[in-house]
Design an enzyme around this catalytic site. Structure first.
Site, PDB file in Angstrom:
ATOM      1  N   CYS B  86       0.840  -1.204   0.000  1.00 34.29           N
ATOM      2  CA  CYS B  86       0.000   0.000   0.000  1.00 34.29           C
ATOM      3  C   CYS B  86       0.875   1.254   0.000  1.00 34.29           C
ATOM      4  O   CYS B  86       1.558   1.514  -0.975  1.00 34.29           O
ATOM      5  CB  CYS B  86      -0.985  -0.066   1.171  1.00 34.29           C
ATOM      6  SG  CYS B  86      -2.393   1.034   0.964  1.00 34.29           S
ATOM      7  N   HIS B 203      -3.455  -5.752   1.032  1.00 32.95           N
ATOM      8  CA  HIS B 203      -2.816  -5.957   2.343  1.00 32.95           C
ATOM      9  C   HIS B 203      -2.789  -7.429   2.737  1.00 32.95           C
ATOM     10  O   HIS B 203      -3.708  -7.880   3.438  1.00 32.95           O
ATOM     11  CB  HIS B 203      -3.603  -5.188   3.413  1.00 32.95           C
ATOM     12  CG  HIS B 203      -3.423  -3.709   3.354  1.00 32.95           C
ATOM     13  ND1 HIS B 203      -2.397  -3.056   4.002  1.00 32.95           N
ATOM     14  CD2 HIS B 203      -4.132  -2.742   2.725  1.00 32.95           C
ATOM     15  CE1 HIS B 203      -2.486  -1.747   3.789  1.00 32.95           C
ATOM     16  NE2 HIS B 203      -3.530  -1.534   3.005  1.00 32.95           N
ATOM     17  N   GLU B 205      -1.078  -8.760   5.004  1.00 33.51           N
ATOM     18  CA  GLU B 205      -0.934  -8.885   6.468  1.00 33.51           C
ATOM     19  C   GLU B 205      -2.280  -8.822   7.184  1.00 33.51           C
ATOM     20  O   GLU B 205      -2.382  -9.158   8.351  1.00 33.51           O
ATOM     21  CB  GLU B 205       0.023  -7.798   7.002  1.00 33.51           C
ATOM     22  CG  GLU B 205      -0.572  -6.413   7.198  1.00 33.51           C
ATOM     23  CD  GLU B 205      -0.734  -5.598   5.919  1.00 33.51           C
ATOM     24  OE1 GLU B 205      -0.568  -6.173   4.817  1.00 33.51           O
ATOM     25  OE2 GLU B 205      -1.046  -4.392   6.015  1.00 33.51           O
TER      26      GLU B 205
END
Lengths: 84, 235
Positions: B86, B203, B205
Protein backbone atom coordinates in the site's frame (compact mmCIF):
# COMPACT_ATOMS: atom_id res chain seq x y z
CA UNK A 1 16.74 36.68 -2.73
CA UNK A 2 14.48 35.03 -5.27
CA UNK A 3 10.81 34.21 -5.21
CA UNK A 4 9.86 31.26 -7.39
CA UNK A 5 6.40 30.07 -8.31
CA UNK A 6 6.45 26.45 -9.41
CA UNK A 7 3.43 25.15 -11.32
CA UNK A 8 2.97 21.39 -11.38
CA UNK A 9 0.45 19.88 -13.79
CA UNK A 10 -0.51 16.37 -14.78
CA UNK A 11 0.84 15.38 -18.19
CA UNK A 12 -1.79 15.60 -20.92
CA UNK A 13 -1.83 11.81 -21.26
CA UNK A 14 -2.81 11.33 -17.59
CA UNK A 15 -6.51 11.33 -16.67
CA UNK A 16 -7.44 13.87 -14.01
CA UNK A 17 -10.48 12.64 -12.03
CA UNK A 18 -10.38 15.71 -9.73
CA UNK A 19 -10.49 18.04 -12.72
CA UNK A 20 -13.35 16.02 -14.22
CA UNK A 21 -15.35 16.25 -10.98
CA UNK A 22 -14.87 20.02 -10.91
CA UNK A 23 -15.81 20.30 -14.59
CA UNK A 24 -19.03 18.38 -13.95
CA UNK A 25 -19.84 20.59 -10.96
CA UNK A 26 -19.28 23.73 -13.04
CA UNK A 27 -21.43 22.34 -15.84
CA UNK A 28 -24.24 21.56 -13.38
CA UNK A 29 -24.01 25.19 -12.24
CA UNK A 30 -24.81 26.16 -15.85
CA UNK A 31 -21.36 27.39 -16.77
CA UNK A 32 -22.03 25.91 -20.17
CA UNK A 33 -18.81 27.14 -21.74
CA UNK A 34 -16.59 24.95 -19.53
CA UNK A 35 -15.04 22.31 -21.79
CA UNK A 36 -12.18 21.05 -19.66
CA UNK A 37 -10.72 21.49 -16.17
CA UNK A 38 -7.29 20.29 -15.13
CA UNK A 39 -6.08 20.54 -11.54
CA UNK A 40 -2.47 21.18 -10.56
CA UNK A 41 -0.33 22.56 -7.76
CA UNK A 42 1.29 25.91 -7.14
CA UNK A 43 4.34 25.88 -4.88
CA UNK A 44 5.89 29.20 -3.83
CA UNK A 45 9.51 29.14 -2.76
CA UNK A 46 11.66 31.87 -1.27
CA UNK A 47 15.27 31.20 -2.00
CA UNK A 48 18.27 32.93 -0.41
CA UNK A 49 20.65 33.13 -3.36
CA UNK A 50 22.52 35.87 -5.21
CA UNK A 51 23.09 34.27 -8.60
CA UNK A 52 20.04 33.92 -10.82
CA UNK A 53 21.39 30.99 -12.84
CA UNK A 54 22.17 29.08 -9.64
CA UNK A 55 18.69 29.85 -8.26
CA UNK A 56 17.06 28.53 -11.44
CA UNK A 57 19.20 25.42 -11.40
CA UNK A 58 18.24 24.78 -7.77
CA UNK A 59 14.54 25.15 -8.57
CA UNK A 60 14.85 22.70 -11.48
CA UNK A 61 16.73 20.21 -9.27
CA UNK A 62 14.03 20.55 -6.59
CA UNK A 63 11.37 19.82 -9.20
CA UNK A 64 13.18 16.84 -10.69
CA UNK A 65 13.94 15.20 -7.35
CA UNK A 66 10.98 16.01 -5.11
CA UNK A 67 8.39 18.56 -6.17
CA UNK A 68 7.21 16.80 -9.34
CA UNK A 69 7.01 13.16 -10.29
CA UNK A 70 8.08 13.41 -13.91
CA UNK A 71 6.52 10.03 -14.73
CA UNK A 72 3.12 11.74 -14.58
CA UNK A 73 3.72 15.46 -14.08
CA UNK A 74 5.18 18.44 -15.93
CA UNK A 75 6.40 21.59 -14.26
CA UNK A 76 7.08 25.18 -15.17
CA UNK A 77 8.21 28.03 -12.96
CA UNK A 78 8.46 31.79 -12.77
CA UNK A 79 11.32 33.27 -10.83
CA UNK A 80 11.59 36.87 -9.62
CA UNK A 81 14.37 38.64 -7.77
CA UNK A 82 12.91 40.25 -4.63
CA UNK A 83 14.16 42.40 -1.75
CA UNK A 84 14.99 40.24 1.26
CA UNK B 1 16.64 -14.82 9.62
CA UNK B 2 15.48 -11.37 10.59
CA UNK B 3 12.63 -9.22 9.30
CA UNK B 4 12.39 -5.45 9.64
CA UNK B 5 9.22 -3.36 9.49
CA UNK B 6 9.89 0.30 8.70
CA UNK B 7 8.08 3.02 10.65
CA UNK B 8 7.69 6.34 8.86
CA UNK B 9 5.77 9.12 10.61
CA UNK B 10 2.20 8.34 9.57
CA UNK B 11 2.65 4.62 8.84
CA UNK B 12 -0.36 2.88 10.37
CA UNK B 13 -0.10 -0.79 9.35
CA UNK B 14 3.20 -1.30 11.16
CA UNK B 15 1.79 -3.38 13.99
CA UNK B 16 -0.25 -5.53 11.60
CA UNK B 17 2.91 -6.43 9.65
CA UNK B 18 4.89 -7.01 12.85
CA UNK B 19 2.11 -9.15 14.30
CA UNK B 20 1.85 -11.26 11.16
CA UNK B 21 5.59 -11.85 10.94
CA UNK B 22 6.30 -12.41 14.62
CA UNK B 23 3.13 -13.84 16.11
CA UNK B 24 1.55 -15.69 13.20
CA UNK B 25 4.67 -16.89 11.38
CA UNK B 26 7.09 -16.96 14.35
CA UNK B 27 9.78 -14.87 12.70
CA UNK B 28 12.43 -12.77 14.41
CA UNK B 29 11.12 -9.28 13.63
CA UNK B 30 12.12 -5.76 14.59
CA UNK B 31 10.74 -2.32 13.97
CA UNK B 32 13.01 0.00 11.97
CA UNK B 33 12.65 3.71 12.75
CA UNK B 34 12.82 5.92 9.66
CA UNK B 35 16.03 7.54 10.92
CA UNK B 36 17.87 4.21 11.14
CA UNK B 37 20.69 3.72 8.65
CA UNK B 38 22.17 0.37 9.61
CA UNK B 39 20.24 -2.53 8.09
CA UNK B 40 22.99 -5.15 8.08
CA UNK B 41 21.21 -7.46 10.54
CA UNK B 42 18.13 -7.77 8.36
CA UNK B 43 17.27 -10.31 5.68
CA UNK B 44 13.97 -8.85 4.52
CA UNK B 45 12.53 -5.34 4.85
CA UNK B 46 8.82 -4.58 4.84
CA UNK B 47 7.46 -1.08 4.14
CA UNK B 48 3.97 -1.01 5.63
CA UNK B 49 0.80 0.83 4.69
CA UNK B 50 -0.44 4.11 6.04
CA UNK B 51 -0.12 7.78 5.24
CA UNK B 52 3.57 8.57 5.63
CA UNK B 53 4.08 12.29 6.14
CA UNK B 54 0.33 12.78 5.77
CA UNK B 55 0.54 11.97 2.04
CA UNK B 56 1.74 15.57 1.62
CA UNK B 57 2.87 16.58 -1.88
CA UNK B 58 2.29 13.06 -3.30
CA UNK B 59 1.82 9.72 -1.54
CA UNK B 60 5.25 8.43 -0.55
CA UNK B 61 7.12 11.42 -1.99
CA UNK B 62 8.47 12.72 1.31
CA UNK B 63 9.09 9.33 2.94
CA UNK B 64 11.29 8.56 -0.03
CA UNK B 65 13.82 11.07 1.39
CA UNK B 66 13.79 9.63 4.93
CA UNK B 67 17.27 8.77 6.20
CA UNK B 68 16.47 5.02 6.11
CA UNK B 69 15.75 5.09 2.38
CA UNK B 70 19.37 5.31 1.20
CA UNK B 71 20.09 2.15 3.18
CA UNK B 72 16.97 0.49 1.75
CA UNK B 73 18.15 1.35 -1.78
CA UNK B 74 21.50 -0.35 -1.04
CA UNK B 75 19.72 -3.27 0.60
CA UNK B 76 17.56 -3.70 -2.51
CA UNK B 77 20.49 -3.32 -4.87
CA UNK B 78 22.32 -6.09 -3.01
CA UNK B 79 19.45 -8.38 -4.07
CA UNK B 80 17.77 -8.81 -0.69
CA UNK B 81 13.97 -8.85 -0.54
CA UNK B 82 12.09 -5.59 0.03
CA UNK B 83 8.28 -5.59 0.04
CA UNK B 84 6.12 -2.47 0.09
CA UNK B 85 2.45 -2.79 0.90
CA UNK B 86 0.00 0.00 0.00
CA UNK B 87 1.77 3.20 1.10
CA UNK B 88 4.99 1.15 1.11
CA UNK B 89 4.38 0.44 -2.59
CA UNK B 90 3.90 4.17 -3.20
CA UNK B 91 7.20 4.90 -1.42
CA UNK B 92 9.04 2.31 -3.55
CA UNK B 93 7.74 3.81 -6.81
CA UNK B 94 8.67 7.32 -5.66
CA UNK B 95 12.14 6.01 -4.79
CA UNK B 96 12.49 4.58 -8.28
CA UNK B 97 12.94 1.03 -6.94
CA UNK B 98 9.78 0.04 -8.81
CA UNK B 99 8.46 1.35 -12.13
CA UNK B 100 5.29 3.40 -12.44
CA UNK B 101 3.24 5.45 -10.03
CA UNK B 102 0.01 5.16 -8.02
CA UNK B 103 -2.53 7.80 -9.04
CA UNK B 104 -5.74 8.84 -7.34
CA UNK B 105 -8.43 6.14 -7.69
CA UNK B 106 -10.32 6.61 -10.93
CA UNK B 107 -13.66 7.38 -9.22
CA UNK B 108 -11.98 9.57 -6.53
CA UNK B 109 -13.31 7.27 -3.78
CA UNK B 110 -11.35 5.58 -1.03
CA UNK B 111 -11.88 1.86 -1.58
CA UNK B 112 -12.01 -0.49 1.42
CA UNK B 113 -13.02 -3.99 0.38
CA UNK B 114 -11.97 -7.56 -0.19
CA UNK B 115 -10.70 -8.11 -3.73
CA UNK B 116 -9.43 -11.08 -5.69
CA UNK B 117 -5.90 -11.19 -7.00
CA UNK B 118 -4.63 -13.41 -9.74
CA UNK B 119 -1.02 -14.49 -9.29
CA UNK B 120 0.56 -13.68 -12.67
CA UNK B 121 4.12 -14.59 -11.72
CA UNK B 122 4.76 -17.36 -9.20
CA UNK B 123 8.52 -17.32 -9.70
CA UNK B 124 9.26 -14.54 -7.22
CA UNK B 125 10.43 -14.62 -3.60
CA UNK B 126 6.89 -13.52 -2.68
CA UNK B 127 4.80 -16.00 -4.64
CA UNK B 128 6.93 -19.14 -4.94
CA UNK B 129 4.43 -21.29 -3.03
CA UNK B 130 1.51 -20.14 -5.21
CA UNK B 131 0.24 -22.11 -8.16
CA UNK B 132 0.42 -20.27 -11.48
CA UNK B 133 -2.77 -18.25 -11.86
CA UNK B 134 -3.85 -18.93 -8.30
CA UNK B 135 -6.53 -16.53 -7.05
CA UNK B 136 -6.13 -14.96 -3.60
CA UNK B 137 -8.76 -13.01 -1.67
CA UNK B 138 -7.06 -10.07 0.01
CA UNK B 139 -8.35 -6.73 1.37
CA UNK B 140 -7.54 -3.33 -0.14
CA UNK B 141 -7.87 0.06 1.60
CA UNK B 142 -6.58 3.02 -0.37
CA UNK B 143 -7.44 6.26 -2.11
CA UNK B 144 -4.43 6.32 -4.42
CA UNK B 145 -4.01 2.86 -5.89
CA UNK B 146 -4.55 3.52 -9.57
CA UNK B 147 -1.38 2.05 -11.08
CA UNK B 148 0.02 3.85 -14.08
CA UNK B 149 3.13 3.33 -16.15
CA UNK B 150 4.03 4.40 -19.68
CA UNK B 151 3.33 1.97 -22.54
CA UNK B 152 6.96 1.11 -23.33
CA UNK B 153 7.79 0.29 -19.72
CA UNK B 154 4.58 -1.73 -19.39
CA UNK B 155 5.32 -3.92 -22.41
CA UNK B 156 8.82 -4.50 -21.06
CA UNK B 157 7.36 -5.40 -17.66
CA UNK B 158 4.89 -7.85 -19.22
CA UNK B 159 7.76 -9.60 -21.03
CA UNK B 160 9.97 -9.85 -17.96
CA UNK B 161 7.22 -11.05 -15.59
CA UNK B 162 7.23 -7.90 -13.49
CA UNK B 163 3.44 -7.85 -13.24
CA UNK B 164 2.98 -10.12 -10.22
CA UNK B 165 -0.68 -9.60 -9.26
CA UNK B 166 -3.76 -8.41 -11.14
CA UNK B 167 -7.23 -7.65 -9.80
CA UNK B 168 -9.55 -10.38 -11.01
CA UNK B 169 -12.88 -11.96 -10.23
CA UNK B 170 -13.09 -15.04 -8.00
CA UNK B 171 -12.34 -17.23 -11.02
CA UNK B 172 -9.23 -15.37 -12.13
CA UNK B 173 -10.91 -13.47 -14.97
CA UNK B 174 -9.35 -10.02 -15.45
CA UNK B 175 -12.40 -7.80 -15.86
CA UNK B 176 -13.18 -4.09 -15.55
CA UNK B 177 -15.68 -4.76 -12.78
CA UNK B 178 -12.96 -6.52 -10.76
CA UNK B 179 -10.75 -3.43 -10.98
CA UNK B 180 -11.28 -1.39 -7.79
CA UNK B 181 -9.32 1.73 -8.71
CA UNK B 182 -8.79 2.03 -12.46
CA UNK B 183 -5.29 0.51 -12.48
CA UNK B 184 -3.78 0.03 -15.90
CA UNK B 185 -4.17 -3.62 -16.92
CA UNK B 186 -5.79 -4.34 -13.52
CA UNK B 187 -2.30 -4.27 -12.02
CA UNK B 188 -2.28 -4.78 -8.24
CA UNK B 189 1.37 -5.64 -7.64
CA UNK B 190 4.67 -5.38 -9.50
CA UNK B 191 8.29 -6.33 -8.93
CA UNK B 192 11.56 -4.94 -10.18
CA UNK B 193 13.55 -6.56 -12.97
CA UNK B 194 15.57 -8.72 -10.55
CA UNK B 195 12.39 -9.76 -8.73
CA UNK B 196 13.65 -8.97 -5.24
CA UNK B 197 11.58 -5.79 -4.74
CA UNK B 198 7.80 -6.16 -4.69
CA UNK B 199 5.09 -3.55 -4.29
CA UNK B 200 1.41 -4.34 -3.90
CA UNK B 201 -1.63 -2.25 -3.00
CA UNK B 202 -3.62 -5.07 -1.27
CA UNK B 203 -2.82 -5.96 2.34
CA UNK B 204 -1.73 -9.59 2.80
CA UNK B 205 -0.93 -8.89 6.47
CA UNK B 206 -4.65 -8.30 7.07
CA UNK B 207 -5.61 -11.85 6.11
CA UNK B 208 -3.25 -14.25 7.81
CA UNK B 209 -5.59 -16.06 10.19
CA UNK B 210 -9.24 -17.03 10.34
CA UNK B 211 -9.95 -14.51 13.09
CA UNK B 212 -9.12 -11.76 10.57
CA UNK B 213 -11.68 -13.12 8.13
CA UNK B 214 -9.29 -14.83 5.76
CA UNK B 215 -5.94 -16.53 5.43
CA UNK B 216 -5.07 -16.03 1.79
CA UNK B 217 -2.33 -13.51 2.60
CA UNK B 218 -0.40 -16.23 4.44
CA UNK B 219 0.98 -17.73 1.25
CA UNK B 220 2.90 -14.53 0.55
CA UNK B 221 4.54 -14.57 3.99
CA UNK B 222 5.23 -18.30 3.74
CA UNK B 223 6.74 -17.79 0.28
CA UNK B 224 9.16 -15.16 1.62
CA UNK B 225 10.17 -17.45 4.50
CA UNK B 226 10.60 -20.34 2.07
CA UNK B 227 12.76 -18.15 -0.17
CA UNK B 228 14.95 -16.96 2.70
CA UNK B 229 15.41 -20.55 3.88
CA UNK B 230 16.80 -21.34 0.45
CA UNK B 231 13.63 -22.89 -0.91
CA UNK B 232 13.46 -22.99 -4.67
CA UNK B 233 11.74 -20.21 -6.55
CA UNK B 234 9.49 -21.94 -9.10
CA UNK B 235 10.91 -22.49 -12.55
Amino acid sequence: MFHAKVYITLKKSIADPQGNAVREALSSMKFDGVKDVRMGKLIEIKLEEKDRAKAEKDIRDMCDTLLANTVIEDYTYDILEVQP
Amino acid sequence: MKFGVVIFPGSNCVTDCYYALRDVFGQDTEYIWHRTKDLKYFDCIMLPGGFSYGDYLRCGAIARFSPVMDSIMEFAESGKPVIGICNGFQVLTEAGLLPGVLLRNKDMKFVCDNVHLKVENNKTPYTNLCAGGQVLKVPVAHGDGNYYVDDDTLSEMEKTGQVVFRYSDAYGQITDTANPNGSLGNIAGVCNRKGNVLGMMPHPERCVERLLGGEDGSIIFRSIINYLKGGAVNG
